[in-house]
Motif scaffolding. Structure first.
Motif: not given
Length: 451
Positions: A338-356
């Motif tokens: 679409l020609g907007v690769g630099a105009n869109v940012t995707t990112f992750t979130m989550s409750d928390f990490g897990r125990t190592y």
């Protein structure tokens, strides 16, 4: 995460596209760094994603990683290595390797909920500086979405961003994963849509149906300006719903990118959500959007048992990460097309990490700090932000003896960087992030995620 009745009503109002009416005519208080279109796409991984198996060290730390993680540890020779980095992705996430090589993927290490900067010593001695109810699903989801680490939240950071965003023919705050706290603003109302489009209505005319409905509802009224306004609202609501449906029902030009390495169409729920997002981005001109904010989600990552099955590289977690990686890579291809690769940012979130440390059921338990991914054509090439924690169980960063690591990066430093890139002005950052003062002084601040 519990929503009040008032918040539920506000959110469900957006599901029928009536929310668009509240957005029309909104003035922009958002900065435009380049004067170009921007979109941010948040993917919430509900349940607590095991980021320690999503991003794995490949240097000398791998031996400590493998010893501490036990049954869930990924052998070094199975990993998806990242060029010129001492980290690798889970074997199931090979689809993102080309995105990394392109310079469009970054890692954010050991981030999470913080009220104030903490060391292990201050965590133990200053309970007043700890976030409330750590490692509780509902509370940590609220912390991530409301960004009030020690107080209850009645609104979310995406909603507060939308309070300061320009509008369009539809609201620029869009969810394809239902209604949740992140979407609630003080004035903004989101558009909540199913990923596959709204139900169709054969032979439907927006104006005629609205007129008939309004006539039936108001048959016993005397009419007048108020009743005429109600009729107009009903008509506009149906027309807005038709607009959203037409966008989500089309989009063949982006749909062709949503295939796996063998050319098979992606069928996961997250792929459907990202495809719907791609369609809304493709229609940004029609919708009148210079900024768009999207919330997507996957569930459930709460792997207390059977995180792996048969071998460390197989099982529920591998399947979920594989679906996520395939869908993210497809979405990135679509954005470039679409020609907007630099105009869109995707990112992750989550409750928390897990125990190592893993548990006896081949799973992991609730923890704290976590690793996340940021993707887009404008992210720092080869970017690795933050510091991987001391992986020794009971070590300098572990508040227990099971690998519950104190985050080194606050959510505000992570999400604030994306919000500022998106166009939130410096003056509005304290409004969007209530604890901004803590994370923008004394050497702290938004991560340099972008070029």
């Amino acid at each position: 995460m519990t929503l009040s009745r008032r918040d539920f009503v506000r959110l469900t109002a957006g599901t029928g596209a009536a929310a668009a009416l509240a957005q029309l005519g909104r003035t922009a208080a958002v900065a435009a760094p380049s004067g170009s279109y921007r979109a941010m796409v948040g993917i919430f991984l509900y349940g607590g994603n095991d980021g320690w198996n999503m991003v794995v060290p490949t240097d000398d730390r791998h031996a400590t990683y493998q010893a501490a993680r036990g049954a869930v540890a990924l052998p070094r020779n199975t990993l998806t290595p990242l060029t010129n980095a001492s980290y690798a992705l889970h074997p199931a996430m090979a689809a993102l390797r080309p995105v990394w090589d392109e310079g469009a993927l970054s890692l954010v290490l050991n981030t999470g909920t913080l009220f104030a900067p903490l060391t292990k010593a201050t965590y133990l001695s200053r309970p007043d500086l700890r976030p409330s109810n750590l490692m509780s699903h509902s509370d940590e989801q609220a912390h991530w979405q409301g960004l009030r680490a020690r107080d209850s939240a009645s609104d979310g950071f995406m909603g507060r961003m939308a309070d300061r965003m320009p509008g369009g023919r539809l609201p620029p705050l869009i969810s394809l994963s239902g209604s949740t706290l992140a979407l609630i603003g003080k004035t903004a109302v989101p558009l909540v849509l199913p990923a596959s489009g709204l139900p169709g209505r054969a032979g439907y005319s927006a104006r005629d149906t609205a007129k008939n409905l309004a006539t039936a509802l108001l048959a016993d009224s005397e009419g007048g300006p108020v009743m005429d306004g109600v009729k107009t609202t009903l008509r506009d609501t149906f027309e807005q719903a038709d607009l959203a449906n037409s966008v989500l029902s089309g989009g063949n030009s982006v749909a062709r990118h949503f295939v796996d390495a063998n050319g098979r169409a992606l069928t996961s729920d997250i792929a459907a959500q990202l495809l719907g997002t791609a369609k809304m981005i493709e229609a940004r001109g029609t919708l009148g959007h210079s900024r768009q904010t999207f919330l997507l989600s996957m569930a459930t990552f709460d792997h207390h048992a059977n995180q792996v099955a048969g071998s460390p590289i197989a099982g529920d977690h591998a399947n979920q990460l594989g679906a996520l990686a395939d869908a993210m890579a497809a979405f990135h291809r679509a954005m470039k097309a679409l020609g907007v690769g630099a105009n869109v940012t995707t990112f992750t979130m989550s409750d928390f990490g897990r125990t190592y440390a893993s548990n006896a059921q081949n799973g992991t338990d609730h923890a704290w700090g976590n690793n996340h991914l940021v993707m887009g054509g404008d992210v720092a090439k080869g970017g690795i932000f933050g510091t991987y924690p001391d992986p020794v169980l009971g070590g300098a960063d572990d508040i227990t003896n099971e690998g519950r690591f104190i985050p080194g990066i606050a959510q505000e430093e992570y999400l604030g960087a994306i919000a500022r890139w998106h166009g939130v002005s410096n003056a509005d950052l304290p409004y969007v992030f209530p604890n901004w003062q803590t994370w923008s002084t004394a050497g702290r601040g938004p991560l340099p995620l972008f070029r």
